[in-house]
Design a protein around this motif. Structure first.
Motif: not given
Length: 329
Positions: A50-61
């Motif tokens: 889903p669009e709201e999950e971006y940007p992902m957490h720094p460093g992941a995956p």
């Protein structure tokens, strides 16, 4: 400190984030080498989220990481120790991956490695260690015919272990010929490209009609399950390693084949166990004594600044890539 994160599907960006503090009972590691895993690709990099999950957490995956301990507030790990490290969630539940300059971890997530050899090669023990956990489920490999579906870094690790353990026959299966060439060089007795030959018929041909006692799914493809059922012997063993991402659903379930084969189907995921680093430690020890070397799987070296290129190359299976290591200088 600098970190990379997935800003949108298939796109990385660099960000500056606060450097983590070392709390009591933990160690701080300067990240020096990371590698890309197939689950990074279909689970995050190319995932349809889903669009709201971006940007992902720094460093992941990224979870294939090695570096040097620069601060320790525990008696278990000494400063200056080189190690493979397994990232974990922080105090508020965020997964902190390896695409960052520093990580703070509990000592159980730190696997010391010797002072000799390149960290770019030692880091390969992380993913091969997860394979060793799964391979233990086929029992004594001696005298068995083992087929491995998928000959990327994970599948090739299965191939190496099966050969070292004395399997009578090791059949590497992949759609890419360069991977099959690598498979033969690492211990496969036979290889099959299903895009060129009928897989079921080819299995019978290369095994002189005996079929395979053990089949491993190392593809990351939802359809790998059905393919493995189609080639394993009746009452054989099917080891499922493959992680297919959030929406990894088979288009159909081969129920009739499932019932007829009556195979022992074993899903294996070391990260879900109470000792997620045990086999990584064992793999480091096996490399140290020269039993085998997961470092031979590394085909490419890049810099951290090339993280986009590294993930694109891996995802698109270009330039003969098996495993890529990124230096964090």
């Amino acid at each position: 400190m600098k970190a990379a994160r997935i800003a949108s599907p298939g796109k990385f960006e660099f960000v500056d984030i606060p450097e983590p503090d070392t709390t009591e009972g933990k160690v701080k590691v300067k990240v020096q080498s990371t590698s890309v895993c197939g689950s990074d690709i279909h689970g995050a990099f190319h995932a349809d989220r889903p669009e709201e999950e971006y940007p992902m957490h720094p460093g992941a995956p990224c979870h294939e990481v090695a570096g040097t301990v620069i601060e320790s507030k525990t008696d278990d790990i000494k400063e200056g120790q080189r190690a493979i490290v397994v990232p974990q969630r922080d105090s508020v539940g965020n997964y902190i991956g390896g695409l960052t300059e520093y990580l703070v971890l509990t000592p159980d997530r730190v696997i010391p490695v010797p002072e000799w050899g390149s960290l770019d090669e030692w880091v390969m023990c992380q993913h091969t260690g997860t394979v060793l956990f799964s391979a233990k489920h086929w029992g004594n490999a001696a005298g068995k015919r083992i087929a491995v579906l998928g000959q990327g870094g994970i599948g090739l690790s299965f191939t190496m272990i099966a050969e070292k353990q004395g399997a009578q026959q090791v059949v590497g299966i992949d759609n890419l010929d360069y991977r099959l060439d690598k498979s033969l060089s690492l211990g496969a007795t036979n290889t099959i490209n299903p895009q060129k030959d009928d897989l079921v018929e080819a299995i019978q041909e290369v095994t002189d009609g005996n079929g395979v006692d053990v089949v491993v799914d190392a593809t990351g493809d939802p359809e790998g399950f059905a393919t493995c059922l189609s080639i394993v012997n009746r009452w054989g063993t099917f080891i499922s390693f493959s992680l297919t991402g959030q929406d990894g659903k088979m288009s159909s379930f081969p129920h009739q084949e499932f019932m007829f084969k009556a195979a022992k189907i074993i899903p294996t995921q070391v990260a879900a166990t109470s000792q997620p680093t045990l086999e990584i430690r064992e793999t480091v020890a096996l490399k140290e004594r020269g039993w085998f070397d997961p470092g031979v799987l590394k085909t490419h070296s890049m810099d951290f600044s090339d993280v986009q290129k590294a993930y694109d190359l891996y995802a698109n299976r270009e330039d003969g890539i098996i495993k890529v290591a990124m230096k964090m200088d």
